[in-house]
Design an enzyme around this catalytic site. Sequence first.
Site, PDB file in Angstrom:
ATOM      1  N   ASP A  10       4.204  34.657   9.817  1.00 20.86           N
ATOM      2  CA  ASP A  10       3.735  35.990  10.182  1.00 20.86           C
ATOM      3  C   ASP A  10       3.495  36.124  11.685  1.00 20.86           C
ATOM      4  OD1 ASP A  10       2.885  38.598  10.028  1.00 20.86           O
ATOM      5  OD2 ASP A  10       0.857  38.090   9.401  1.00 20.86           O
ATOM      6  N   ASP A  51       7.952  42.221  14.194  1.00 25.97           N
ATOM      7  CA  ASP A  51       7.123  41.638  13.134  1.00 25.97           C
ATOM      8  C   ASP A  51       7.973  40.957  12.069  1.00 25.97           C
ATOM      9  OD1 ASP A  51       4.985  40.977  11.556  1.00 25.97           O
ATOM     10  OD2 ASP A  51       4.622  42.995  10.816  1.00 25.97           O
TER      11      ASP A  51
END
Length: 455
Positions: free
Chosen positions: A115, A325
């Site tokens: 992440d 992201d």
Amino acid sequence: MASLSLLLPIVLVSFTATATQPPKTLHIPVIHRHAVFPPQPRATQTQLGSLLRHRRRAARYNAQLGSFHSAAAAEDDGDDRLRSPVLSGLPFESGEYFAIISVGHPSTRALVVIDTGSDLIWLQCKPCRHCYPQLTGLYDPANSSTYRQIPCASPRCRDVLRYPGCDARTGGCQYTLVYGDGSASRGDLATDRLVFPNDTHAHNVTLGCGHDNEGLFESAAGLLGVGRGKLSFPTQLAPAYGHVFSYCLGDRMSRAQNGSSYLVFGRTPELPSTVFTPLRRNPRRPSLYYVDMLGFSVGGERVAGFSNASLALDPATGRGGVVVDSGTAISRLPRDAYAAVRDAFNSHAAEGGMRKLAKNFSVFDACYALRGNGAATVRVPSIVLHFAGGADMALPPANYLIPVEGGDRRTYFCLGLQAADDDLNVLGNVQQQGFGVVFDVERARIGFAANGCSG
Ligand SMILES: *[C@@H]1O[C@H](CO)[C@@H](O)[C@H](O)[C@H]1NC(C)=O
Ligand SMILES: *[C@@H]1O[C@H](CO)[C@@H](O)[C@H](O)[C@H]1NC(C)=O
Ligand SMILES: *[C@@H]1O[C@H](CO)[C@@H](O)[C@H](O)[C@H]1NC(C)=O
Ligand SMILES: *[C@@H]1O[C@H](CO)[C@@H](O)[C@H](O)[C@H]1NC(C)=O
Ligand SMILES: *[C@@H]1O[C@H](CO)[C@@H](O)[C@H](O)[C@H]1NC(C)=O
Ligand SMILES: *[C@@H]1O[C@H](CO)[C@@H](O)[C@H](O)[C@H]1NC(C)=O
């Protein structure tokens, strides 16, 4: 204010004596979830809802989403070029790419979600107050001789966690992480060693030992935070490898996933196709990797009719810009930009013989039958993302055509972008598939390299 060195996690990296020279890079194996959850051959259930999940902001879409069935309709011959990458029904999950790490001494293997949108490394941890099921064995700190709880009094606790808690009984520092979609992890802030291939060890890595975990990290042992904040894995490794890492997230539709994705810390030789755009920092969201976008081209034409000012970060207000992201699937654009791109796509798709459906699929409102009316082939409009500094990202069609099953057992394709309903614009992992992405904090830039997985 304590001195900077007290604030920064100190991680010592060691290598086995057999290694004559310490490697300057750390390679962490990455697998796609299909390597552990093989996709069903046909009619796999796809929850479009999970595709739209957005970890940091509650995705209010979820409630209203029905579940749709995806693809797997091999009889629906579309454009041949698209067929192999797109026409197979596979589940979409936002936490799709797992890194394989080992933690503790003796070490326990863990599959963790990669992440870029958060910092802390955390693992589900014994004893569990609440742990969801995971694939690998649970990490038990009582079994690890290198595990150390961080005391509340430690500067690491007070200064790196925004809202530290303290366990009155043990005097241990506690963390609570709540992600925007309601997922959460709570537990003890600790240090332990991490073990990587080639007997590379990172000692005293600060991590969360999560006793109370819930949410959408299905089957992962936890999360590898590779944001740019102080507690993130690349920041902790920076003294050993430099503050630069790269990854390639392999084709989600390919069944031969292994070997294509990678995650590497340290500077690697640049792929010749790499284009760079300046990395921006948002003081209000210091963990996120921001870039500025200038606009889009669809079907070879620059898209007009929207204000591109909101695609550039304004550090004074913290608004605008685009976040790169790994934990969000579908890219999110400002509403006017999304509408302009969609309209341009619709107009070029019509010229290319694509038949537009009247209905929407959840938030997707540009959905097509790729088999035109009688036409043997259709032309899919190209999409290029233009970033500041002249970096262009020409997306392969599989990165923006999302297969859905229309209910009639036929496969349709929707333009896989969406309007952001907040001010967080995101370049998601569907659009990043197959690109080598370099997060170069040291040189304040982000690089994209087409066909970056094979390198
Ligand atoms: C381990 O080291 C060898 C020799 O230096 C290297 O070729 C290989 O890529 C390394 N493996 C990993 C996973 O880093
Ligand atoms: C991919 O790698 C995983 C873990 O190493 C292994 O279990 C799996 O069998 C591999 N899958 C394929 C399709 O090679
Ligand atoms: C903890 O260590 C004991 C003794 O080595 C071992 O029997 C047990 O399986 C370990 N537990 C876990 C969860 O690894
Ligand atoms: C890790 O930290 C502990 C104390 O916090 C220290 O005693 C130990 O030597 C460190 N380990 C390494 C390998 O640096
Ligand atoms: C908007 O786009 C134009 C060209 O398309 C570019 O020259 C300009 O710099 C962009 N503005 C911003 C704020 O990025
Ligand atoms: C699809 O969504 C758009 C808004 O994005 C809306 O204008 C349109 O009416 C919707 N179409 C249907 C059939 O619901």
